[in-house]
Design a protein around this motif. Structure first.
Motif, mmCIF file in Angstrom:
data_model
loop_
_atom_site.group_PDB
_atom_site.id
_atom_site.type_symbol
_atom_site.label_atom_id
_atom_site.label_comp_id
_atom_site.label_asym_id
_atom_site.label_seq_id
_atom_site.Cartn_x
_atom_site.Cartn_y
_atom_site.Cartn_z
ATOM 1 N N THR A 16 8.732 -18.743 39.833
ATOM 2 C CA THR A 16 8.433 -17.374 39.400
ATOM 3 C C THR A 16 6.979 -17.208 38.971
ATOM 4 N N LYS A 17 6.437 -18.221 38.284
ATOM 5 C CA LYS A 17 5.081 -18.120 37.721
ATOM 6 C C LYS A 17 3.980 -18.370 38.748
ATOM 7 N N VAL A 18 4.365 -18.660 39.986
ATOM 8 C CA VAL A 18 3.358 -18.883 41.021
ATOM 9 C C VAL A 18 2.462 -17.661 41.173
ATOM 10 N N VAL A 19 3.036 -16.477 40.978
ATOM 11 C CA VAL A 19 2.259 -15.245 41.168
ATOM 12 C C VAL A 19 1.108 -15.130 40.178
ATOM 13 N N ASP A 79 3.174 -9.448 43.033
ATOM 14 C CA ASP A 79 3.482 -9.833 41.658
ATOM 15 C C ASP A 79 4.954 -10.199 41.450
ATOM 16 N N ASP A 80 5.707 -10.329 42.523
ATOM 17 C CA ASP A 80 7.122 -10.721 42.431
ATOM 18 C C ASP A 80 7.387 -11.810 43.467
ATOM 19 N N VAL A 109 10.329 -11.334 45.959
ATOM 20 C CA VAL A 109 9.998 -10.430 47.071
ATOM 21 C C VAL A 109 9.168 -11.168 48.115
ATOM 22 N N PHE A 110 8.231 -11.991 47.649
ATOM 23 C CA PHE A 110 7.395 -12.785 48.559
ATOM 24 C C PHE A 110 8.244 -13.792 49.334
ATOM 25 N N LEU A 111 9.189 -14.425 48.653
ATOM 26 C CA LEU A 111 9.965 -15.513 49.233
ATOM 27 C C LEU A 111 11.017 -15.050 50.228
ATOM 28 N N ALA A 120 15.163 -8.260 43.580
ATOM 29 C CA ALA A 120 14.050 -7.972 44.495
ATOM 30 C C ALA A 120 14.117 -6.521 44.965
ATOM 31 N N ARG A 121 12.981 -5.873 44.983
ATOM 32 C CA ARG A 121 12.892 -4.498 45.475
ATOM 33 C C ARG A 121 11.761 -4.436 46.498
#
Length: 258
Positions: free
Chosen positions: A44-47, A56-57, A60-62, A132-133
């Motif tokens: 989660t903190k990768v962003v 920033d989510d 959503v990226f994954l 996720a949105r």
């Protein structure tokens, strides 16, 4: 009978086999969903890492990366149905009949695509339930499905060609794993390549798996870069045509070695 008719009949044959044993679809979903939920929480903190350009989510990226991983691994095993037909003598009966060779290849590609679409919808649903949105809305999801189908076409045709040439399940599995895992890790499926060594990003530009990830992820954004998305989809479509042609020609290799 035309090639289209042959394709329709052969696709229906494989779908009937799937309906009788739907457990195959469930098993293919277990690992991607575990990865989605596990990685989505662990990283989660990768962003927050400076230089991360994936939004920033992280979930959503994954999600598009997990969708494409599922399509890649599923289609890379598509040739197993050919191996089974060879072992049962069904393949030889097909090849001594007027059955369209291209119809045999495309039917497998279509069958795998149906499974990939169903699995993608399930993964998107799980991601939504996990919070996720996706700003791209329905249009973005349709483009993601298109990218998934094209990626499935590419690697289903590749898997069929390997099956026809190798004729052995162990060889097909070994080659599929040898290719699938490097393609996955040399992409932005799990991690933004801007945080990876520069050479990873250079290689990723020539990686068809990355083309699908970039197209699908881009379409789900609030402000998609449609030029980049359609460029990557075009590359996938062109490669799918080439792989279909090569897979169809692989029947000649199979028959000469028979």
């Amino acid at each position: 009978m035309t090639a289209i008719t042959h394709t329709t009949i052969l696709t229906a044959r494989q779908l009937r086999a799937f309906i009788r044993v739907p457990f195959y679809l469930v098993m293919n979903l277990v690992q991607p969903i575990i990865w989605l939920l596990l990685f989505g929480q662990l990283f989660t903190k990768v962003v927050d890492i400076p230089g991360f350009s994936g939004g920033d989510d992280y979930l959503v990226f994954l999600t598009p990366g997990i969708v494409m991983m599922m399509a890649l691994f599923g289609s890379a095993w598509a040739g197993t149905s050919y191996i089974q037909d060879m072992d049962r003598g069904v393949m030889d009966r097909f090849l001594t009949s007027p059955t369209s060779r291209s119809g045999m290849i495309v039917s497998t590609m279509l069958y795998q695509s149906v499974l990939a679409v169903i699995q993608t919808l399930v993964v998107l649903g799980v991601a939504w339930l996990a919070g996720a949105r996706f700003g791209g809305g329905v249009v973005g999801m349709l483009v993601l499905l298109l990218a998934t189908v094209l990626l499935t076409f590419v690697f289903s045709a590749f898997s069929n060609a390997i099956a026809l040439i190798a004729k052995q399940q162990t060889a097909l599995i070994a080659i599929s794993q040898l290719i699938s895992f490097p393609l996955m890790f040399l992409s932005s499926a799990i991690m933004d390549t801007s945080l990876s060594p520069a050479w990873v990003g250079d290689v990723a530009r020539f990686n068809p798996f990355e083309w699908a990830v970039v197209a699908g992820r881009g379409a789900l954004q609030d402000s998609p870069d449609w030029a980049e998305i359609w460029f990557n989809l075009g590359l996938l479509a062109a490669l799918a045509v080439i792989m279909t042609w090569l897979a169809t020609r692989a029947f000649r290799t199979y028959q000469r070695a028979a």
